[in-house]
Design a protein around this motif. Structure first.
Motif, PDB file in Angstrom:
ATOM      1  N   TYR C  47     -23.144 -20.051  -7.547  1.00  0.00           N
ATOM      2  CA  TYR C  47     -23.092 -20.612  -8.804  1.00  0.00           C
ATOM      3  C   TYR C  47     -22.389 -21.778  -8.726  1.00  0.00           C
ATOM      4  N   LEU C  48     -21.272 -21.792  -8.185  1.00  0.00           N
ATOM      5  CA  LEU C  48     -20.510 -23.380  -7.982  1.00  0.00           C
ATOM      6  C   LEU C  48     -21.441 -24.236  -7.540  1.00  0.00           C
ATOM      7  N   SER C  49     -22.168 -23.922  -6.492  1.00  0.00           N
ATOM      8  CA  SER C  49     -22.903 -25.153  -5.926  1.00  0.00           C
ATOM      9  C   SER C  49     -24.112 -25.422  -6.834  1.00  0.00           C
ATOM     10  N   VAL C  50     -24.649 -24.541  -7.315  1.00  0.00           N
ATOM     11  CA  VAL C  50     -25.830 -24.606  -8.515  1.00  0.00           C
ATOM     12  C   VAL C  50     -25.226 -25.610  -9.645  1.00  0.00           C
ATOM     13  N   LEU C  62     -23.232 -30.603   0.594  1.00  0.00           N
ATOM     14  CA  LEU C  62     -22.245 -31.352   0.302  1.00  0.00           C
ATOM     15  C   LEU C  62     -21.191 -30.925  -0.804  1.00  0.00           C
ATOM     16  N   THR C  63     -21.758 -30.072  -1.772  1.00  0.00           N
ATOM     17  CA  THR C  63     -20.900 -29.281  -2.592  1.00  0.00           C
ATOM     18  C   THR C  63     -19.907 -28.431  -1.951  1.00  0.00           C
ATOM     19  N   LEU C  64     -20.047 -28.045  -0.832  1.00  0.00           N
ATOM     20  CA  LEU C  64     -19.306 -27.449  -0.034  1.00  0.00           C
ATOM     21  C   LEU C  64     -17.657 -28.034  -0.183  1.00  0.00           C
ATOM     22  N   PHE C  65     -17.706 -29.135  -0.112  1.00  0.00           N
ATOM     23  CA  PHE C  65     -16.210 -30.041  -0.181  1.00  0.00           C
ATOM     24  C   PHE C  65     -15.785 -29.946  -1.255  1.00  0.00           C
ATOM     25  N   ALA C 202     -20.989 -18.733   2.167  1.00  0.00           N
ATOM     26  CA  ALA C 202     -22.201 -17.714   2.059  1.00  0.00           C
ATOM     27  C   ALA C 202     -23.018 -17.664   0.920  1.00  0.00           C
ATOM     28  N   GLY C 203     -22.327 -17.901  -0.204  1.00  0.00           N
ATOM     29  CA  GLY C 203     -23.049 -18.151  -1.574  1.00  0.00           C
ATOM     30  C   GLY C 203     -24.143 -19.245  -1.423  1.00  0.00           C
ATOM     31  N   LEU C 204     -23.623 -20.485  -0.876  1.00  0.00           N
ATOM     32  CA  LEU C 204     -24.464 -21.562  -0.874  1.00  0.00           C
ATOM     33  C   LEU C 204     -25.760 -21.252   0.246  1.00  0.00           C
TER      34      LEU C 204
END
Lengths: 332, 238, 280
Positions: C47-50, C62-65, C202-204
């Motif tokens: 959800y964070l990446s979403v 890139l949201t991983l950063f 893993a979520g991403l």
């Protein structure tokens, strides 16, 4: 509580004759209120829930609190029960009694087979495996044509039992379950269980047959969980793989036992009553129910680790249904 | 130099209802070797665990170089310069000898000297350098003790506690390890506390001794003036 | 050809399954805790990446950063202030606290994001590379690269850094680690931080590959369990191998029998070698 230790004489054990009379009177009163219709349908709806959750709680407590087998997969037996009743009534046009009997038989066989695998494991391996087994069954039932796959099964019998009858049945199972747990813990088996929970290696070293002790407890828990689960679904009338084998059953068992008091026979009663009413109140705030249940559970674990019953017992120095044959023997 | 490096004052500790340590007091001077002797279960290990911060005392005080370290956690005590070689060596079995030693220099104060100290340790125990890639779990008992001692030295301690270092080792290895301990004491001026059941050897090595019995200090004195009869009585409590 | 295609797909997806398990295995091995909330951590990561991708206007990868450091911090604080406290009361209370966390998180996500299916869209979601008769999905390759580099980075961190050594030492012997100057409490918090950071990754990955819901945590947790137990608790290389085995089972068994095959695989491993293939 710090410093002052309880001596044997300081503890009032409330399982004397008066307590027995109170219990019998209470059970009889509940029985009468169901049979005469004094209790309204709404009241009986709550009572069914409470009786069945007490049964489930007692069984999970027996496994986890007394025998140190923290199962996350007791929903397996609930699902098997629900499906046995559904299959026997819809596919074979038998009665509910036959359904429950088949459920118990199936559960016993499954429990016996699983014991061969599960009892090799301890601690978290055991917990994980029980859950995996339950999930495996859910997956199996989801893709099994005979049980209508994911669309679920309805329970059809004529005439469908009245709510009063279901309520009496739940009460009976609950009472028998409690008597069984109580008696079991007061026998030598109970003593062996306590030894196993504290130190499994030491227990087997002094001659406790760990396998047979585990098996007795696991079978008893499976049978009563099956009976309670079966009645749940008779009351509900319909079963799906997701709600039959769902982890939410374990959520409620854990909540009930933790709140009530792990390792006390009275705890699950308190826990089940709180759980059922809390669910009712929380139903008004859709979406928040599990959040609040979760927060309460965590707070109780952190600040009231022995649960409501355990804390009361310590504070007020009494024990209802003492499971110990030697109460609070003071050790030097 | 007049002030002792370690002072233990009326320390009490226990497990639940059981009291393992009653009013234990002793002190160690700079550069001194002392020994705590006593039977199994006399409370020696509880005492040193409490000093090292692995066990919490119920009352009493521990002063290290004048500072009160009674309630400090184990890792803070190590970084102040008081290290312990625990009973049974307790190496990190799945890590290599080299990594075990590097772990010893984990405190920030020791980290910047890590290379230098490591060379020093390998000089003291050349055999460890030969097997530095091997996992500690595959070594013999004596070698594991050396790793544990080396690991403790890596923190550059000013005072070093050895908890039953000779337990389960052959006499020849014990002799060798004791030689190293004396070397450590003489070269680095490290104060040493030896916890022992092997009374004779400990007394020969130490400057002064304390005898523990059932959680209490029952006898103390200079090692060279020990009265064998009194020692025996104190040791066995007869 | 079909067989090679299947093996390649299983291998590529195996990285993702290993990534699902790696955070869990760390907590098993180091903190000695069964974290029942790990599945929800993974969903939270998804959800964070979403949320972050459109917010920052960047590619989801890139949201991983942002999400990785955020999740690390959350894990650190969670362990330091909550789970660590529960662990003092014993193993079972700690287990139940993580269970409580899992149901809380699940419903919080349900309140915020609703029960609708979600998916992380990328421009290369349907693209594929042809090599002879083989067709390999670009997405699968991206997932594999993310997973393998994360697991390699973690292994290197554990092997070569001071903190990594302290983590391994704590996993071996907590008391001895404390005696070398390691704050066990802090190491546990860092381990939980890393575990949650791996859940962000893993979520991403699962979010790009499959659809997910707030209630998906249970199934991810179960996959993580299976992978971890097959690989042996606490073993990072074991987890990688187990992840690949699991991936093969999924691809061969398909949607209907993939999970069932892996459950049976797990039970066989448990019977034959109860501590996993790489367990000691």
């Amino acid at each position: 509580m710090i410093g002052k230790k309880l001596g044997q004489r300081d503890v009032v054990v409330l399982d004397s004759i008066p307590m027995l009379i109170i219990c019998i009177a209470l059970v009889f009163g509940l029985y009468l209120s169901c049979i005469t219709g004094i209790a309204s349908n709404n009241a009986m709806r709550y009572m069914i829930q409470i009786f069945l959750f007490i049964t489930l709680g007692e069984m999970w407590n027996l496994l986890s609190g007394f025998a140190g087998m923290t199962s996350l997969g007791q929903q397996l037996y609930i699902g098997l029960a629900g499906y046995s009743v559904a299959v026997m009534t819809t596919k074979f046009h038998m009665g509910l009694g036959a359904g429950l009997a088949v459920g118990v038989l199936v559960s016993t066989i499954v429990a016996l087979l699983l014991s061969l695998i599960l009892f090799k494991m301890q601690g978290m391996y055991f917990s994980i495996s029980t859950w995996v087994v339950a999930e495996a069954f859910a997956t199996l039932f989801l893709s099994w044509k005979f049980v209508e796959q994911g669309s679920g099964m309805t329970i059809r019998v004529v005439p469908y039992p009245r709510i009063g009858e279901i309520c009496i049945l739940s009460l009976m199972i609950c009472v028998v379950a409690m008597i069984t747990v109580y008696c079991l813990l007061r026998t030598k088996v109970g003593l062996g269980l306590t030894a196993m929970r504290d130190d499994i290696t030491a227990a087997s070293a002094v001659g406790v047959n760990v396998f047979s002790h585990k098996l007795i407890v696991y079978l008893i828990a499976a049978v009563f969980t099956t009976l309670a689960g079966g009645i749940f679904f008779i009351n509900k009338g319909i079963i799906y793989p997701e709600n039959g084998f769902g982890i939410s059953w374990t959520v409620s068992m854990i909540f009930i036992v933790t709140i009530g008091g792990t390792g006390t026979v009275g705890g699950p009663i308190v826990g089940a009553v709180i759980y059922v009413f809390l669910q009712e109140i929380l139903a008004r705030y859709p979406g928040w129910s599990n959040i609040i249940l979760g927060i309460i559970t965590i707070l109780v674990i952190l600040f009231l680790p022995t649960g409501i019953m355990g804390t009361l017992q310590k504070k007020l120095r009494f024990e209802i249904f003492s499971s110990k044959r030697f109460s609070f023997a003071k050790h030097k | 130099m007049s002030e002792p490096i370690l002072q233990v004052q009326e320390l009490n500790a226990g497990y639940g209802d059981f009291s393992a340590l009653e009013q234990a007091s002793f002190s160690v001077d700079h550069g001194q070797i002392i020994t705590l002797i006593g039977l199994n279960g006399a409370g020696k290990t509880t005492l040193v665990k409490t000093i090292a911060g692995l066990h919490k005392p119920t009352s009493g005080k521990v002063l290290f170089m004048g500072e009160d370290i009674t309630r400090l956690s184990a890792e803070k005590i190590v970084s102040r310069g008081l290290s312990m070689v625990p009973q049974g060596s307790r190496c990190f079995n799945r890590m290599s000898v080299h990594d075990n030693l590097l772990m010893g220099s984990f405190p920030k104060s020791a980290r910047k000297h890590a290379k230098e100290t490591l060379r020093h340790v390998y000089e003291l125990f050349p055999v460890l350098e030969e097997m530095k890639k091997r996992p500690a779990g595959t070594l013999s008992g004596g070698e594991r003790q050396m790793v544990a001692i080396g690991r403790a030295l890596m923190a550059r301690p000013k005072c070093l506690i050895f908890d039953e270092i000779s337990l389960g080792l052959s006499p020849a290895i014990i002799k060798d390890i004791y030689k190293r301990i004396i070397q450590i004491n003489e070269n680095d001026k490290t104060s040493v506390i030896l916890i022992e059941q092997d009374t004779q050897r400990a007394l020969r090595t130490a400057d002064s001794f304390y005898v523990m019995l059932k959680g209490k200090m029952v006898l103390s004195g200079k090692s060279n003036e020990v009265d064998a009869e009194m020692l025996k009585k104190a040791y066995f409590g007869i | 050809m079909y067989i090679i295609q299947t093996i390649i797909n299983g291998l590529l997806l195996g990285g993702v399954y290993a990534l699902l398990g790696v955070g869990m295995t760390m907590i098993f091995g180091i903190v000695k805790l069964t974290n029942l909330a790990h599945g929800e951590f993974i969903v939270l990561g998804a959800y964070l990446s979403v949320v972050l991708a459109p917010m920052l206007g960047i590619d989801p990868v890139l949201t991983l950063f942002v999400s990785v450091p955020l999740m690390f911090l959350a894990g650190f604080l969670l362990q330091y202030f909550l789970i660590g406290k529960a662990m003092k009361k014993g193993n079972e209370p700690a287990l139940l606290v993580t269970f409580g966390l899992s149901i809380i998180l699940q419903d919080v996500m349900l309140l915020i994001f609703s029960a609708d299916a979600q998916h992380i869209n990328t421009s290369y979601a349907v693209a594929s590379i042809r090599i002879g008769e083989l067709e390999i999905s670009v997405l699968n390759i991206v997932l594999f690269i993310i997973s393998i580099s994360a697991i390699t980075a973690l292994s290197a961190f554990l092997k070569y850094t001071h903190t990594g050594r302290a983590i391994r030492a704590t996993a071996d012997d907590t008391d001895a680690a404390a005696l070398t100057g390691v704050s066990v409490k802090k190491v546990y918090a860092i381990a939980m931080g890393i575990s949650m950071a791996s859940a962000a990754l893993a979520g991403l990955c699962v979010g790009m590959k499959w659809t997910f819901y707030p209630s998906s945590g249970g199934s991810y947790l179960l996959i993580a369990f299976v992978v971890v137990v097959i690989g042996g608790l606490g073993s990072v290389p074991g987890t990688l191998i187990a992840g690949i085995l699991f991936g093969m089972a999924q691809v061969i068994g398909g949607a209907n029998y993939g999970l069932l095959i892996s459950y049976i695989m797990l039970l066989i491993v448990l019977i034959v070698k109860p501590k996993g293939i790489f367990g000691k």
